[in-house]
Design a protein around this motif. Structure first.
Motif, PDB file in Angstrom:
ATOM      1  N   GLY A  89       0.722  -1.324  -0.206  1.00 38.33           N
ATOM      2  CA  GLY A  89       0.033  -0.027  -0.063  1.00 38.33           C
ATOM      3  C   GLY A  89       0.622   1.414  -0.111  1.00 38.33           C
ATOM      4  O   GLY A  89       0.276   2.276  -0.485  1.00 38.33           O
ATOM      5  N   ALA A  90       1.979   1.247   0.653  1.00 42.87           N
ATOM      6  CA  ALA A  90       2.713   2.349   0.658  1.00 42.87           C
ATOM      7  C   ALA A  90       4.223   2.197   0.654  1.00 42.87           C
ATOM      8  O   ALA A  90       4.545   1.021   0.950  1.00 42.87           O
ATOM      9  N   ALA A  91       4.883   3.129   0.427  1.00 40.20           N
ATOM     10  CA  ALA A  91       6.559   2.810   0.062  1.00 40.20           C
ATOM     11  C   ALA A  91       7.407   3.996   0.759  1.00 40.20           C
ATOM     12  O   ALA A  91       6.961   5.071   0.769  1.00 40.20           O
ATOM     13  N   GLU A  92       8.538   3.393   0.999  1.00 36.37           N
ATOM     14  CA  GLU A  92       9.642   4.314   1.526  1.00 36.37           C
ATOM     15  C   GLU A  92      10.545   4.435   0.219  1.00 36.37           C
ATOM     16  O   GLU A  92      10.723   3.484  -0.590  1.00 36.37           O
ATOM     17  N   VAL A  93      10.902   5.815  -0.233  1.00 39.55           N
ATOM     18  CA  VAL A  93      11.726   5.840  -1.320  1.00 39.55           C
ATOM     19  C   VAL A  93      12.896   6.651  -1.079  1.00 39.55           C
ATOM     20  O   VAL A  93      13.278   7.244   0.060  1.00 39.55           O
ATOM     21  N   VAL A  94      13.805   6.319  -1.930  1.00 37.87           N
ATOM     22  CA  VAL A  94      15.077   7.013  -1.930  1.00 37.87           C
ATOM     23  C   VAL A  94      15.694   7.353  -3.340  1.00 37.87           C
ATOM     24  O   VAL A  94      15.293   7.039  -4.360  1.00 37.87           O
ATOM     25  N   ARG A  95      16.572   8.504  -3.314  1.00 35.74           N
ATOM     26  CA  ARG A  95      16.907   9.079  -4.635  1.00 35.74           C
ATOM     27  C   ARG A  95      17.994   7.835  -5.237  1.00 35.74           C
ATOM     28  O   ARG A  95      18.780   7.222  -4.556  1.00 35.74           O
ATOM     29  N   GLU A  96      18.081   7.755  -6.620  1.00 38.37           N
ATOM     30  CA  GLU A  96      18.813   7.016  -7.149  1.00 38.37           C
ATOM     31  C   GLU A  96      19.128   7.639  -8.633  1.00 38.37           C
ATOM     32  O   GLU A  96      18.434   7.557  -9.463  1.00 38.37           O
ATOM     33  N   GLY A  97      20.274   8.548  -8.489  1.00 37.33           N
ATOM     34  CA  GLY A  97      20.565   9.362  -9.644  1.00 37.33           C
ATOM     35  C   GLY A  97      19.367  10.395  -9.681  1.00 37.33           C
ATOM     36  O   GLY A  97      18.794  11.074  -8.802  1.00 37.33           O
ATOM     37  N   GLY A  98      18.762  10.427 -10.914  1.00 35.30           N
ATOM     38  CA  GLY A  98      17.798  11.398 -11.274  1.00 35.30           C
ATOM     39  C   GLY A  98      16.337  10.780 -11.161  1.00 35.30           C
ATOM     40  O   GLY A  98      15.410  11.435 -11.390  1.00 35.30           O
ATOM     41  N   ARG A  99      16.348   9.599 -10.619  1.00 37.37           N
ATOM     42  CA  ARG A  99      15.195   8.631 -10.304  1.00 37.37           C
ATOM     43  C   ARG A  99      15.094   8.423  -9.246  1.00 37.37           C
ATOM     44  O   ARG A  99      15.742   9.068  -8.090  1.00 37.37           O
ATOM     45  N   PHE A 100      14.223   7.469  -8.701  1.00 38.02           N
ATOM     46  CA  PHE A 100      13.911   7.076  -7.500  1.00 38.02           C
ATOM     47  C   PHE A 100      13.960   5.667  -7.304  1.00 38.02           C
ATOM     48  O   PHE A 100      13.845   4.838  -8.014  1.00 38.02           O
ATOM     49  N   ALA A 101      13.883   5.057  -5.910  1.00 32.24           N
ATOM     50  CA  ALA A 101      14.041   3.863  -5.903  1.00 32.24           C
ATOM     51  C   ALA A 101      12.982   3.376  -4.458  1.00 32.24           C
ATOM     52  O   ALA A 101      13.017   4.124  -3.779  1.00 32.24           O
ATOM     53  N   VAL A 102      12.364   2.004  -4.534  1.00 33.84           N
ATOM     54  CA  VAL A 102      12.003   1.602  -3.423  1.00 33.84           C
ATOM     55  C   VAL A 102      12.856   1.239  -2.315  1.00 33.84           C
ATOM     56  O   VAL A 102      13.248   0.116  -2.531  1.00 33.84           O
ATOM     57  N   LYS A 103      12.791   1.835  -1.302  1.00 33.42           N
ATOM     58  CA  LYS A 103      13.744   1.423  -0.182  1.00 33.42           C
ATOM     59  C   LYS A 103      12.947   0.254   0.546  1.00 33.42           C
ATOM     60  O   LYS A 103      13.645  -0.754   1.128  1.00 33.42           O
ATOM     61  N   GLY A 104      11.509   0.397   0.951  1.00 34.65           N
ATOM     62  CA  GLY A 104      11.115  -0.452   1.728  1.00 34.65           C
ATOM     63  C   GLY A 104       9.453  -0.230   1.442  1.00 34.65           C
ATOM     64  O   GLY A 104       9.003   0.798   0.954  1.00 34.65           O
ATOM     65  N   TRP A 105       8.560  -1.154   2.015  1.00 32.83           N
ATOM     66  CA  TRP A 105       7.115  -0.987   2.058  1.00 32.83           C
ATOM     67  C   TRP A 105       6.707  -0.882   3.473  1.00 32.83           C
ATOM     68  O   TRP A 105       7.327  -1.263   4.253  1.00 32.83           O
ATOM     69  N   ALA A 106       5.351  -0.348   3.396  1.00 32.83           N
ATOM     70  CA  ALA A 106       4.819   0.047   4.684  1.00 32.83           C
ATOM     71  C   ALA A 106       4.281  -1.527   5.261  1.00 32.83           C
ATOM     72  O   ALA A 106       4.197  -2.380   4.535  1.00 32.83           O
TER      73      ALA A 106
END
Length: 307
Positions: free
Chosen positions: A278-295
């Motif tokens: 349902g929800a995500a933690e995000v981190v920067r990955e260059g000019g994009r983003f990535a999923v660090k973990g989930w709720a």
């Protein structure tokens, strides 16, 4: 687990629908590179994409927040018995959403605030229910918060030519106008402070009045972003709009800005329609983003039409 705690706020996930929306990735998120769905297949399947049919899976759900003694709903889904001739997936649904809400400990009369992040068909439906032949407010004691920009944009009286067009037919008349005529709406502009923990900000692009609810309580942060993204593919491909964005350039800019804010501020991102957790933690990955973990919400069970 259907409820998590963020600072002094509890967040409960209440489902209306989970399953296919009869759209392939290419149709639903036409800006997304085809290879991205294959690259990230290991975590997109099965929660967000059916491996056999290549049809996108989506959730229609309401976030129930309890903050400073008040019960707050973020978006109200599709609703029952609504005529949606140009949105057949949502036409005349008959779900047990109010039963699911009751099982979460919420009666309609308990709701203090309803937040519609925008006024699309799948975000305002349970604003009203059919009483005989009349659409009446489902939550009679609530203040319904709607961005004025969206209220004006979708009001048929203003005769604005919209991208979604007939896909939003009847929505204003059966799910927005009745609560406004009952004196229950508050049309806000710019930003709107709800309490010490919660604030609404405009986040235009998907629609002119799309909004984001910011939660800041103790050391916890969260962003309830509505349709900033329909699929987590838009986290790793933030330039990729859904086919429903009214202003594509503005939607991309808003998505980059808010995902950047979430990554830099360690805020949990709650889109409206994600299955899985349902929800995500995000981190920067260059000019994009990535999923660090989930709720830590439990995943929805496998799709069933009656769910």
């Amino acid at each position: 687990m259907d409820t998590i705690t963020l600072g002094d706020v509890t967040v409960t996930r209440v489902r209306e629908y989970y399953g296919p929306v009869d759209l392939t990735p290419e149709a639903f998120v036409p800006d997304s590179p085809a290879q991205a769905w294959d690259t990230h297949r290991s975590w997109l399947v099965p929660d967000f994409l059916d491996a056999d049919t290549r049809i996108v899976n989506t959730a229609i759900q309401t976030w129930v927040l309890r903050s400073e003694g008040r019960t707050i709903l973020v978006d109200t889904g599709v609703g029952n018995h609504k005529d949606r001739p140009y949105a057949p997936v949502w036409n005349r649904l008959d779900t047990d959403f109010l039963g699911n809400l009751a099982r979460a400990g919420v009666r309609p009369e308990d709701v203090d605030i309803v937040i519609n992040t925008h006024l699309h068909v799948d975000h305002v439906g349970w604003n009203t229910y059919l009483d005989g032949r009349t659409w009446v407010p489902t939550f009679p004691n609530a203040t319904y918060l709607m961005a004025k920009a969206d209220f004006d944009y979708w009001n048929p009286a203003n005769e604005i030519r919209t991208l979604l067009g007939r896909g939003n037919q009847n929505v204003f008349e059966d799910s927005v106008a009745p609560v406004h005529e009952a004196g229950l709406t508050r049309l806000w502009e710019g930003s709107h402070r709800i309490d010490r923990n919660l604030c609404l900000d405009l986040a235009p692009g998907h629609t002119p009045g799309s909004s984001v609810l910011r939660l800041e309580s103790g050391s916890d942060r969260a962003l309830f972003v509505g349709d900033l993204m329909h699929s987590p593919i838009q986290i790793v491909e933030p330039d990729a709009n859904s086919c429903f964005c009214e202003d594509p350039a503005e939607a991309r800019a808003t998505r980059h800005r808010l995902l950047g804010s979430a990554a830099d501020g360690n805020a949990l991102v709650f889109p409206a329609h994600l299955g899985g957790h349902g929800a995500a933690e995000v981190v920067r990955e260059g000019g994009r983003f990535a999923v660090k973990g989930w709720a830590p919400f439990a995943k929805y069970a496998a799709y069933t039409e009656s769910a």
